[in-house]
Write an enzyme that holds these catalytic residues in place. Structure first.
Site, PDB file in Angstrom:
ATOM      1  N   GLY A 259      37.729  27.691  41.942  1.00 32.06           N
ATOM      2  CA  GLY A 259      36.041  28.106  40.753  1.00 32.06           C
ATOM      3  C   GLY A 259      36.222  29.532  40.096  1.00 32.06           C
ATOM      4  O   GLY A 259      37.420  29.827  40.716  1.00 32.06           O
ATOM      5  N   CYS A 260      34.850  30.137  39.406  1.00 30.32           N
ATOM      6  CA  CYS A 260      36.283  31.456  38.364  1.00 30.32           C
ATOM      7  C   CYS A 260      35.006  32.609  39.013  1.00 30.32           C
ATOM      8  O   CYS A 260      35.973  33.605  39.196  1.00 30.32           O
ATOM      9  CB  CYS A 260      34.577  30.923  37.359  1.00 30.32           C
ATOM     10  SG  CYS A 260      32.479  30.765  37.469  1.00 30.32           S
ATOM     11  N   TYR A 261      34.449  32.474  39.858  1.00 28.31           N
ATOM     12  CA  TYR A 261      33.896  33.500  41.183  1.00 28.31           C
ATOM     13  C   TYR A 261      34.857  34.196  42.353  1.00 28.31           C
ATOM     14  O   TYR A 261      35.840  34.947  42.443  1.00 28.31           O
ATOM     15  CB  TYR A 261      32.905  33.176  41.506  1.00 28.31           C
ATOM     16  CG  TYR A 261      31.321  33.515  40.854  1.00 28.31           C
ATOM     17  CD1 TYR A 261      31.426  35.051  40.982  1.00 28.31           C
ATOM     18  CD2 TYR A 261      30.351  32.714  40.528  1.00 28.31           C
ATOM     19  CE1 TYR A 261      29.740  35.346  39.399  1.00 28.31           C
ATOM     20  CE2 TYR A 261      29.285  33.100  40.312  1.00 28.31           C
ATOM     21  CZ  TYR A 261      28.880  34.153  39.481  1.00 28.31           C
ATOM     22  OH  TYR A 261      27.861  34.695  39.175  1.00 28.31           O
TER      23      TYR A 261
END
Lengths: 318, 318, 318, 318
Positions: free
Chosen positions: C125-127
């Site tokens: 995921g990006c975070y």
């Protein structure tokens, strides 16, 4: 009190706070704007009539109240000059926030009686206004765990940074960007916040990190609050709601967090809560404020209303 | 031609066009950036190595090519100084666009052979680049009704207005705003456009109205074109598509209009068409360009590629 | 290895990550896009030729590699179907990040050899991508004070929330707004981050608070890191710089903090440091990532490059 | 007239116009909001008390006035149902703007007496409101050159496009974008504008091109007006100022053009002028309006005030 309106002047009206103040005064039922100074706008017409003048021409002794919105460094000096000329004064800069020259720190929800009796008000900074109203109930209740710092992660729209022509504030620099600044407790609001917290009782240690948002107005503060014992969202709501019962300019939200939209255009600080489930108790408090209203010009009018004996929210959108 | 890269320098690299140019050069396979000048950035590292220097220290005689991105007034002079030192030159300012000092107006799609043979190029303005490529086919075909003016209603992102610290370009002023400026044919691009149109043949009379958009980059021009006879969208597409057959930096859209998104990040002008059903024939032409690429730095590289004998789009996103 | 390009397909190409992937593949020197599925775009032309098709028509057995960008819930299933058909697979959804079906968590800087040997990659995921790269050096060094939680205060542009038509993502709702969401460790990335931290060694407790920014792309994470002993900014830089020496997709800044502008358009995570002067040691770490590149499509290509034996940054802007 | 407030209901209050209306009514000194319908918000508290209800539960016969803000297609029907139940009605949709069912086109500055006597008002569209007030003085004076079309190049903030969840209105699509739509006189406001112009006298031919702006609210129309004889900016100002003398909701600017900032938050149309120096006389007229106030909810209240015999701007910011 008779119904003759009181008269007011604004010194340093070119910036965003000054412009907001002028718009508030144009609609204020009991204050009449007599003059506003702006070197850039001198000669142009004011909303409600009259014209902008140069600051050197400001008739300080001819009005009941003076708001000073000049840049820090100049503003306090002019504020005191106005006070010496007999006017009640609200200084929107940081110059007098340390209490010099007897200025009263103008956060009515915490120190209303002192505001009522003041002749010179130091109007609080935008970030501290939100942080103090968010923290006061729990500081006063002695619930903060002093072994862990309070984290205040904040984000502000660009009008909080003023209207001076700086490259870093150009649309081309700010749009599609987000950045921290003044990190490591180096922002000028840190000592102001620390001093005010100390006045409330045992001062917690804290870290304050502001960020610049690509929006025009509004501040959001996400506060990580270490507690001595657990407090769930509902209990938090009760504590804050009780602390601010009857306060027209604080909105305590239940089962909901504020965002910029909650407060922009309104002279309020809004707060909401969520418990974080960790080994050591933590409460997440989110506070929002319109940096130009309750964070600057609106709070200045609120303070003026108190000094002059008007209803506290006269002329203010709440 | 051997494979040794040619060397280039950029004068006045602080602004948006200069910064874009430096990024393009960092990825250009045949041009090596030897120096870039910026008083503000002097001493800082350039992408790809090297450091920013002061303009007074620029070794104009040590590079094959100089791009000048200084403000109008200074830029042309430095461009000619570089030319005297032996460099091929592309001046991105308006200083030499009138043709002074033998500069060639660098719009390759219309005057490619002149560009190829030039030593000094006056790189066209962003608005004229889009307008000229949108209008050239119909001007050359003699189809414009000379009794009615061409209306060019244009909107530009703020990087087109430069990176100088001006209050009117602050985020607080530009966001949530839209305004016309330079109205009544008073924008500085009007004479440039008129001169270039005249070079294409019978010059139509036109009205040019730019607006400032709250976006970082991109220009859209909505052009109301009065015609001597009807031309529907499909026939228009044929005329433009034939005119620009094989052109890598012009995109002629069929049954579709370009928007900023069509062109941002690309060194192209995109055009599309719709007929307007009125008593007197009118064609609506919409043209879009990235003001920093095909409207400035990208076109400068395109011109440089032609002058130095490289493939025309070398190092350019199309 | 011969020079014949490998072939790839994209399933679920309508969203922002899928669109970004298609643009990356159009410029990738060794991967040729054979198909992309999108119910909404079916029949339209792909950049580089070919046409969008319906997912049911995807020839999964005819390509070397499949990227799956479908919504969570569907994506993992299609990824496994593609793997069963013989393709190497990168799944951009969260479906396989827990390691089900033998998928390898594809964060090359931490687990490169496992990525190289994988047939099915769960793209992070990006975070978590930003948080993990920001935290890994100090977690591995065992420097975190386990008695205090790590605070991760994060803000993301809207493309991180997907391209589905939801009222809360309308321009009219997001512009001039800023709000927290998924507070109290309820965001779906929290378990992913916790699991990945545990793989690095002793897992610190943490609080993760995301906010929605009015920008199109980019994530900034402001991390408050409680340490067992003081570490000043320079020492922090040394620790991180050494940890990531030679890594092309991590940028460790010295005396400087990253912002969105540092990373947008680049397949990197950038990190910077400031010490906070408190009684108990704390380091402020700021990490930034382009949520569509190193936070999604770019990292997917980086993983694909490793699986197929290409240079790791082939076709990627760094 | 006694001082008992009149009662009002709002049907279809979920959208931007409905929400604006509810805020206006909360501050209106003579109208009390009795109900508002919204399927999405049903059960939630209204500002000022009361709760949102489902439209089927709306007590149409229990209020003096009904505002209908449903989507076109439904709105007119509900408006007529409310009228049949005995309420005065303002329909904000386009359903009744052609005059069906005896509805009066509610543009008070042009047809005030008809509004005063009406029971059913068709509230004008946002674009036509600005265009009609910008054009009326010169149409009535017969000054337009009928051989050349009027060009109306317009740009609107996204709240003008409604609050339905459509992909094309997502922040990720609208930010950093600008595009034309409904070109070639195909926008649904074109027949409305043509009909209303015809009511003013000889109807000019016109071309109307709207664009979508990345701002929340505000419309700017740049109008190219072909005249039979020259009219300079000062003479234009005189003509318009005289036409609108005493009008509280039209602001005629002298030597100045309006922008979005001039009108946002105010129930006014602002107009300004510049002559264009061409062979055939042309006047550039720029008109601005807040699409949610004078372009929708504000004008609806203005019409209601007239129908109910209140001061025209009661409860409205001008």
């Amino acid at each position: 009190m008779n119904n003759k309106p009181f008269t007011a002047g604004v010194i340093g009206a070119s910036g965003y706070a000054g412009q907001e103040l002028i718009q508030l005064l144009a609609r204020h039922p009991r204050l009449r704007l007599e003059f506003a100074t702006s070197e850039a706008e001198a000669g142009r017409v004011l909303p409600g009539g009259g014209r902008y003048i140069a600051v050197a021409d400001a008739p300080l002794d001819a009005v009941d109240l003076v708001f000073s919105c000049l840049p820090a460094g100049d503003s306090g000096e002019w504020a005191l000059r106005a006070a010496a000329a007999g006017a009640a004064v609200v200084d929107l800069s940081s110059d007098l926030r340390g209490g010099s020259a007897g200025a009263v720190y103008g956060l009515p929800e915490l120190w209303r009686e002192r505001v009522r009796g003041a002749r010179v008000i130091a109007n609080p900074g935008c970030y501290p206004t939100a942080a103090l109203l968010a923290l006061a109930p729990v500081v006063r209740a002695g619930l903060i765990d002093s072994h862990r710092p309070v984290i205040i992660d904040a984000a502000s729209g660009v009008t909080g940074a003023g209207r001076s022509a700086k490259r870093e504030l150009l649309f081309g620099e700010v749009a599609e960007e987000y950045r921290a600044y003044g990190v490591g407790n180096r922002h000028r609001h840190v000592p102001e916040l620390a001093t005010a917290l100390a006045r409330l009782g045992a001062a917690p240690s804290f870290v304050f990190t502001p960020h610049l948002l690509p929006v025009r107005r509004g501040i959001l503060e996400t506060i990580y609050l270490p507690l001595r014992e657990r407090l769930n969202g509902e209990a938090a709501w009760e504590l804050w709601a009780e602390s601010y019962a009857g306060e027209p300019c604080v909105e305590v939200l239940r089962n909901e967090l504020p965002s910029l939209r909650t407060v922009v255009g309104r002279n309020v600080v809004a707060v909401g809560f969520t418990e974080v489930d960790l080994d050591s108790p933590m409460l997440l408090v989110v506070a929002a404020v319109d940096n130009l209203l309750k964070g600057a010009a609106g709070q200045a009018v609120q303070n003026a209303n108190l000094m002059l004996g008007f209803p506290e929210t006269e002329g203010l959108p709440v």
